[in-house]
Design a protein around this motif. Structure first.
Motif, PDB file in Angstrom:
ATOM      1  N   LEU A 170       8.010   5.147  12.947  1.00 55.46           N
ATOM      2  CA  LEU A 170       8.788   5.605  11.929  1.00 55.46           C
ATOM      3  C   LEU A 170       7.838   6.353  11.029  1.00 55.46           C
ATOM      4  CD1 LEU A 170      11.422   3.119  11.390  1.00 55.46           C
ATOM      5  CD2 LEU A 170      11.896   5.381  12.473  1.00 55.46           C
ATOM      6  N   ASN A 171       6.742   5.568  10.628  1.00 50.75           N
ATOM      7  CA  ASN A 171       5.735   5.857   9.776  1.00 50.75           C
ATOM      8  C   ASN A 171       4.995   7.247  10.021  1.00 50.75           C
ATOM      9  OD1 ASN A 171       4.566   5.141   7.371  1.00 50.75           O
ATOM     10  ND2 ASN A 171       2.697   5.378   8.187  1.00 50.75           N
ATOM     11  N   ASP A 172       4.954   7.349  11.346  1.00 47.71           N
ATOM     12  CA  ASP A 172       4.211   8.668  11.851  1.00 47.71           C
ATOM     13  C   ASP A 172       5.072   9.736  12.009  1.00 47.71           C
ATOM     14  OD1 ASP A 172       1.847   7.162  12.452  1.00 47.71           O
ATOM     15  OD2 ASP A 172       2.113   7.070  14.805  1.00 47.71           O
ATOM     16  N   PHE A 173       6.510   9.541  12.213  1.00 45.89           N
ATOM     17  CA  PHE A 173       7.437  10.629  11.912  1.00 45.89           C
ATOM     18  C   PHE A 173       7.307  11.030  10.603  1.00 45.89           C
ATOM     19  CE2 PHE A 173      11.602  12.164  10.904  1.00 45.89           C
ATOM     20  CZ  PHE A 173      11.810  13.148  12.032  1.00 45.89           C
ATOM     21  N   PHE A 174       7.568  10.174   9.759  1.00 46.70           N
ATOM     22  CA  PHE A 174       7.602  10.317   8.116  1.00 46.70           C
ATOM     23  C   PHE A 174       6.377  11.356   7.595  1.00 46.70           C
ATOM     24  CE2 PHE A 174       6.712  10.009   3.732  1.00 46.70           C
ATOM     25  CZ  PHE A 174       7.759   9.900   3.145  1.00 46.70           C
ATOM     26  N   VAL A 175       5.189  10.753   7.983  1.00 48.80           N
ATOM     27  CA  VAL A 175       3.829  11.402   7.863  1.00 48.80           C
ATOM     28  C   VAL A 175       4.014  12.897   8.243  1.00 48.80           C
ATOM     29  CG1 VAL A 175       1.330  11.536   7.907  1.00 48.80           C
ATOM     30  CG2 VAL A 175       2.559   9.517   7.254  1.00 48.80           C
ATOM     31  N   ASP A 176       4.271  12.890   9.698  1.00 50.60           N
ATOM     32  CA  ASP A 176       4.051  14.550  10.215  1.00 50.60           C
ATOM     33  C   ASP A 176       5.021  15.374   9.495  1.00 50.60           C
ATOM     34  OD1 ASP A 176       2.266  13.565  12.245  1.00 50.60           O
ATOM     35  OD2 ASP A 176       3.742  13.200  13.554  1.00 50.60           O
ATOM     36  N   THR A 177       6.297  14.749   9.242  1.00 53.19           N
ATOM     37  CA  THR A 177       7.261  15.524   8.302  1.00 53.19           C
ATOM     38  C   THR A 177       6.758  15.833   7.039  1.00 53.19           C
ATOM     39  OG1 THR A 177       9.124  14.390   9.814  1.00 53.19           O
ATOM     40  CG2 THR A 177       9.790  15.685   7.749  1.00 53.19           C
ATOM     41  N   TRP A 178       6.193  14.992   6.406  1.00 49.42           N
ATOM     42  CA  TRP A 178       5.725  15.037   4.998  1.00 49.42           C
ATOM     43  C   TRP A 178       4.663  16.258   5.214  1.00 49.42           C
ATOM     44  CZ3 TRP A 178       7.092  13.036   0.289  1.00 49.42           C
ATOM     45  CH2 TRP A 178       6.115  13.372  -0.825  1.00 49.42           C
ATOM     46  N   ASN A 179       3.865  16.449   5.885  1.00 45.04           N
ATOM     47  CA  ASN A 179       2.767  17.227   6.102  1.00 45.04           C
ATOM     48  C   ASN A 179       3.307  18.674   6.557  1.00 45.04           C
ATOM     49  OD1 ASN A 179       0.735  15.507   5.224  1.00 45.04           O
ATOM     50  ND2 ASN A 179       0.469  14.749   7.223  1.00 45.04           N
ATOM     51  N   THR A 180       4.409  18.693   7.157  1.00 42.87           N
ATOM     52  CA  THR A 180       5.092  20.016   7.468  1.00 42.87           C
ATOM     53  C   THR A 180       6.049  20.642   6.632  1.00 42.87           C
ATOM     54  OG1 THR A 180       6.879  19.108   8.817  1.00 42.87           O
ATOM     55  CG2 THR A 180       4.775  19.566   9.668  1.00 42.87           C
ATOM     56  N   ILE A 181       6.416  19.987   5.388  1.00 39.01           N
ATOM     57  CA  ILE A 181       7.251  20.515   4.475  1.00 39.01           C
ATOM     58  C   ILE A 181       6.539  21.236   3.301  1.00 39.01           C
ATOM     59  CG2 ILE A 181       8.973  19.724   2.430  1.00 39.01           C
ATOM     60  CD1 ILE A 181       9.603  17.498   4.108  1.00 39.01           C
ATOM     61  N   LYS A 209       0.867  -1.225   0.024  1.00 38.13           N
ATOM     62  CA  LYS A 209      -0.092   0.010   0.082  1.00 38.13           C
ATOM     63  C   LYS A 209       0.979   1.314  -0.142  1.00 38.13           C
ATOM     64  CE  LYS A 209      -3.551  -2.174   2.576  1.00 38.13           C
ATOM     65  NZ  LYS A 209      -4.048  -2.395   4.061  1.00 38.13           N
ATOM     66  N   GLU A 210       1.934   1.361   0.922  1.00 39.17           N
ATOM     67  CA  GLU A 210       2.832   2.344   0.964  1.00 39.17           C
ATOM     68  C   GLU A 210       4.097   2.520   1.204  1.00 39.17           C
ATOM     69  OE1 GLU A 210       0.665   5.065   3.910  1.00 39.17           O
ATOM     70  OE2 GLU A 210       1.628   3.959   5.692  1.00 39.17           O
ATOM     71  N   LEU A 211       4.896   3.166   0.640  1.00 46.98           N
ATOM     72  CA  LEU A 211       6.615   2.871   0.781  1.00 46.98           C
ATOM     73  C   LEU A 211       6.792   4.532   1.268  1.00 46.98           C
ATOM     74  CD1 LEU A 211       8.979   1.387   0.652  1.00 46.98           C
ATOM     75  CD2 LEU A 211       9.234   1.898  -1.802  1.00 46.98           C
ATOM     76  N   HIS A 212       7.695   4.443   2.406  1.00 44.57           N
ATOM     77  CA  HIS A 212       7.929   5.799   2.484  1.00 44.57           C
ATOM     78  C   HIS A 212       9.346   5.599   3.065  1.00 44.57           C
ATOM     79  CE1 HIS A 212       3.758   7.108   4.610  1.00 44.57           C
ATOM     80  NE2 HIS A 212       3.906   7.196   3.313  1.00 44.57           N
ATOM     81  N   ILE A 213      10.155   6.557   2.156  1.00 45.07           N
ATOM     82  CA  ILE A 213      11.650   6.762   2.448  1.00 45.07           C
ATOM     83  C   ILE A 213      11.772   8.160   2.733  1.00 45.07           C
ATOM     84  CG2 ILE A 213      13.837   6.542   1.153  1.00 45.07           C
ATOM     85  CD1 ILE A 213      12.198   4.610  -0.933  1.00 45.07           C
ATOM     86  N   LEU A 214      12.844   8.028   3.700  1.00 46.87           N
ATOM     87  CA  LEU A 214      13.584   9.104   4.300  1.00 46.87           C
ATOM     88  C   LEU A 214      14.866   8.906   4.204  1.00 46.87           C
ATOM     89  CD1 LEU A 214      12.424  11.500   7.172  1.00 46.87           C
ATOM     90  CD2 LEU A 214      14.881  10.532   6.933  1.00 46.87           C
TER      91      LEU A 214
END
Length: 191
Positions: free
Chosen positions: A180-191, A63-68
C-alpha cells in the motif's frame, strides 16, 4: 442504537456514543493487537469501528503517515483530525516525519476545518489531488510507517453516507502495508 441510515452527518454526540458503545470484546482485540504490534487482520464494519481503528493506528505513527481518500469527508476526518494533529506536532517537534494525503477526486467537496489544519502544519503535512478519472477503482487506505494500515473495501459515496463502509486493519503487517505504501508513493510522485 443502530449506526445505519438515520445518523445525521453533523451530530458528533451520536458518533461519539457509537464509538463509546463499541463491543468490549472488539475493543479488547484492537487494543491487544495495538499494544503487542500483532500481525492480526481486524475487520471493521461500522463507522465507529473505522474511526476507532484509524485513531489507534494514527497515534502509533513515528515517521510517516500516508492517507489516500476520495475526499476529506467531515463524517470521518473531523473525528480523526485531532489525532493527525498530534502526529504533526510530534513531527514538528522532532524535526522529522511527514504526513501526505492524496485526494482521488479533484472535484471533491471541501473540508474547511481540515484545510485549516493543512495550512497550519504545511511544514509536515501536504496534500495533492489526483485526476477525476481515478476515483472509481481504488479502495481508500491509510498507512502508518509502512507497517500498519487500515484499508477500506471499495464503496460508493452513498455507502459512506449510509454508514456501509467495511474494511480491515492491521497493526503489524509490513508486507501488505509496504505494498500500500509503495502504491501511495508511486502515485504521489506521478501527480
Amino acid at each position: 442504537m443502530s449506526e445505519q441510515l438515520n445518523t445525521p452527518k453533523d451530530n458528533t454526540e451520536i458518533i461519539n456514543t457509537l464509538i463509546d458503545k463499541i463491543d468490549e470484546e472488539y475493543r479488547g482485540i484492537v487494543e491487544d493487537a495495538e499494544a503487542k504490534d500483532m500481525d492480526l487482520e481486524i475487520p471493521n464494519s461500522t463507522l465507529a469501528h473505522a474511526i476507532f481503528l484509524s485513531k489507534k493506528i494514527i497515534k502509533k505513527t513515528e515517521k510517516e503517515l500516508h492517507i489516500l481518500t476520495g475526499e476529506l469527508t467531515e463524517l470521518f476526518y473531523n473525528y480523526i483530525q485531532d489525532d493527525i494533529k498530534e502526529v504533526a506536532e510530534k513531527f514538528r517537534k522532532n524535526r522529522a516525519g511527514h504526513i501526505q494525503i492524496i485526494i482521488w477526486d479533484r472535484d471533491a467537496s471541501r473540508n474547511l476545518k481540515f484545510e485549516e489544519f493543512l495550512e497550519e502544519y504545511s511544514d509536515v503535512a501536504t496534500m495533492k489531488k489526483a485526476s477525476k478519472d481515478t476515483t472509481n477503482r481504488i479502495s481508500h487506505f491509510l498507512v502508518s510507517d509502512a507497517k500498519r494500515y487500515r484499508l477500506e473495501d471499495f464503496h460508493t459515496k452513498d455507502d459512506l453516507e449510509n454508514y456501509k463502509v467495511h474494511g480491515t486493519a492491521n497493526f503489524c503487517d509490513p508486507d501488505k502495508s509496504g505494498v500500500l505504501n509503495d502504491f501511495f508513493v508511486d502515485t504521489w510522485n506521478t501527480i
